[in-house]
Design a protein around this motif. Structure first.
Motif, PDB file in Angstrom:
ATOM      1  N   ASP A   1      -9.843   4.514 -10.491  1.00  0.00           N
ATOM      2  CA  ASP A   1      -8.458   4.068 -10.478  1.00  0.00           C
ATOM      3  C   ASP A   1      -8.389   2.808  -9.614  1.00  0.00           C
ATOM      4  OD1 ASP A   1      -5.747   3.651 -10.160  1.00  0.00           O
ATOM      5  OD2 ASP A   1      -5.276   5.765  -9.793  1.00  0.00           O
ATOM      6  N   THR A   2      -8.383   1.643 -10.253  1.00  0.00           N
ATOM      7  CA  THR A   2      -8.424   0.388  -9.495  1.00  0.00           C
ATOM      8  C   THR A   2      -7.163   0.174  -8.659  1.00  0.00           C
ATOM      9  OG1 THR A   2      -7.685  -0.824 -11.451  1.00  0.00           O
ATOM     10  CG2 THR A   2     -10.049  -0.803 -11.005  1.00  0.00           C
TER      11      THR A   2
ATOM     12  N   LEU B   1      -7.368  -0.618  -4.766  1.00  0.00           N
ATOM     13  CA  LEU B   1      -6.719  -1.790  -4.179  1.00  0.00           C
ATOM     14  C   LEU B   1      -5.716  -1.387  -3.094  1.00  0.00           C
ATOM     15  CD1 LEU B   1      -6.147  -4.017  -7.333  1.00  0.00           C
ATOM     16  CD2 LEU B   1      -7.702  -4.490  -5.432  1.00  0.00           C
ATOM     17  N   SER B   2      -5.021  -0.274  -3.314  1.00  0.00           N
ATOM     18  CA  SER B   2      -4.032   0.160  -2.321  1.00  0.00           C
ATOM     19  C   SER B   2      -4.685   0.574  -1.007  1.00  0.00           C
ATOM     20  CB  SER B   2      -3.187   1.317  -2.869  1.00  0.00           C
ATOM     21  OG  SER B   2      -3.933   2.520  -2.891  1.00  0.00           O
TER      22      SER B   2
ATOM     23  N   GLU C   1      -2.727  -7.411   2.583  1.00  0.00           N
ATOM     24  CA  GLU C   1      -2.296  -8.614   3.307  1.00  0.00           C
ATOM     25  C   GLU C   1      -2.082  -9.782   2.348  1.00  0.00           C
ATOM     26  OE1 GLU C   1      -5.233  -9.364   6.322  1.00  0.00           O
ATOM     27  OE2 GLU C   1      -4.931  -7.391   7.224  1.00  0.00           O
ATOM     28  N   ALA C   2      -3.017  -9.967   1.435  1.00  0.00           N
ATOM     29  CA  ALA C   2      -2.912 -11.063   0.471  1.00  0.00           C
ATOM     30  C   ALA C   2      -1.705 -10.844  -0.448  1.00  0.00           C
ATOM     31  CB  ALA C   2      -4.203 -11.166  -0.344  1.00  0.00           C
ATOM     32  N   GLU C   3      -1.489  -9.611  -0.857  1.00  0.00           N
ATOM     33  CA  GLU C   3      -0.342  -9.282  -1.712  1.00  0.00           C
ATOM     34  C   GLU C   3       0.965  -9.554  -0.962  1.00  0.00           C
ATOM     35  OE1 GLU C   3       1.323  -7.813  -5.339  1.00  0.00           O
ATOM     36  OE2 GLU C   3      -0.761  -8.228  -4.882  1.00  0.00           O
ATOM     37  N   ALA C   4       1.016  -9.237   0.329  1.00  0.00           N
ATOM     38  CA  ALA C   4       2.210  -9.488   1.147  1.00  0.00           C
ATOM     39  C   ALA C   4       2.481 -10.992   1.257  1.00  0.00           C
ATOM     40  CB  ALA C   4       2.053  -8.867   2.531  1.00  0.00           C
TER      41      ALA C   4
ATOM     42  N   ILE D   1      -6.346 -12.000  -6.953  1.00  0.00           N
ATOM     43  CA  ILE D   1      -6.948 -10.786  -7.514  1.00  0.00           C
ATOM     44  C   ILE D   1      -8.425 -10.947  -7.833  1.00  0.00           C
ATOM     45  CG2 ILE D   1      -6.869  -9.262  -9.535  1.00  0.00           C
ATOM     46  CD1 ILE D   1      -3.829  -9.534  -9.440  1.00  0.00           C
ATOM     47  N   VAL D   2      -8.844 -12.107  -8.313  1.00  0.00           N
ATOM     48  CA  VAL D   2     -10.228 -12.283  -8.766  1.00  0.00           C
ATOM     49  C   VAL D   2     -11.277 -11.887  -7.721  1.00  0.00           C
ATOM     50  CG1 VAL D   2     -11.923 -14.031  -9.481  1.00  0.00           C
ATOM     51  CG2 VAL D   2      -9.710 -13.909 -10.612  1.00  0.00           C
ATOM     52  N   PRO D   3     -11.170 -12.318  -6.470  1.00  0.00           N
ATOM     53  CA  PRO D   3     -12.191 -11.902  -5.506  1.00  0.00           C
ATOM     54  C   PRO D   3     -12.260 -10.380  -5.328  1.00  0.00           C
ATOM     55  CG  PRO D   3     -10.873 -13.691  -4.598  1.00  0.00           C
ATOM     56  CD  PRO D   3     -10.222 -13.260  -5.874  1.00  0.00           C
ATOM     57  N   PHE D   4     -11.115  -9.719  -5.363  1.00  0.00           N
ATOM     58  CA  PHE D   4     -11.095  -8.263  -5.219  1.00  0.00           C
ATOM     59  C   PHE D   4     -11.649  -7.590  -6.474  1.00  0.00           C
ATOM     60  CE2 PHE D   4      -7.862  -9.713  -2.209  1.00  0.00           C
ATOM     61  CZ  PHE D   4      -8.344  -9.123  -1.058  1.00  0.00           C
TER      62      PHE D   4
END
Length: 181
Positions: free
Chosen positions: A28-29, A33-34, A41-44, A119-122
């Motif tokens: 479950d990606t 990620l969560s 932090e990046a999403e924030a 998103i790409v690096p993650f």
């Protein structure tokens, strides 16, 4: 059409998967990620930027509404160049709003580009971890629970070329039959 592709892929997966008794894993990606603080932090930061741009756009929209309303109410009093100047000012603001919306929020806008670069690096990190986990656990296929995508597939369990060969041979037979007529 998308549902057909998913169902067709799933049926093929089941048919070929069961005949070769490959081991299948699911991840479950979204959950992964969560649990990644760097991603949070990046999403924030991205969400803060989006909020700033939305605020700017709302300010532009408010200014446009104010000037359009003022123009409509004063229109009968304006003459010649004054009328044209005020009408152009309102039209320019409207155009600016559309351009800004497209550049920032469009399909290829700044938000889409920022989200992709975020998103790409993650995704790369997750893919490498999935590949390592799959190889350690002898999994032939790993599915993503979040998006119904195959994340990892050992080449020996990929029958795409064989299906393509069957399809191409079928087309060759049809072409030969058509050429004989």
């Amino acid at each position: 059409m998308k549902n057909f592709k998913i169902v067709f892929s799933f049926v093929l997966f089941l048919l070929f998967g069961l005949s070769n008794a490959q081991k299948v894993g699911v991840v479950d990606t979204e959950y992964i990620l969560s649990k990644m603080p760097q991603y949070q932090e990046a999403e924030a930061r991205l969400n803060a930027q989006i909020d700033t741009w939305q605020s700017e756009l709302q300010n532009l929209q408010s200014e446009y509404e104010r000037k359009r309303s003022a123009f409509e109410s004063e229109k009968v009093l304006l003459i010649g160049d004054q009328l044209k100047l005020r009408e152009k000012e309102v039209m320019d603001l409207e155009k600016n709003i559309k351009t800004t919306t497209s550049l920032r929020f469009g399909n290829n806008g700044e938000i889409a580009k920022l989200r992709t670069s975020l998103i790409v690096p993650f995704q790369d990190q997750i893919w490498n971890a999935v590949k390592t986990m799959a190889e350690k656990n002898g999994l032939g296929t790993v599915l993503d629970k979040t998006s119904n995508n195959v994340l990892f597939l050992q080449k020996r369990f990929d029958y795409s070329d064989k299906v393509l060969d069957i399809l191409l041979k079928g087309n060759d037979k049809k072409e030969k039959t058509n050429n004989k007529k």
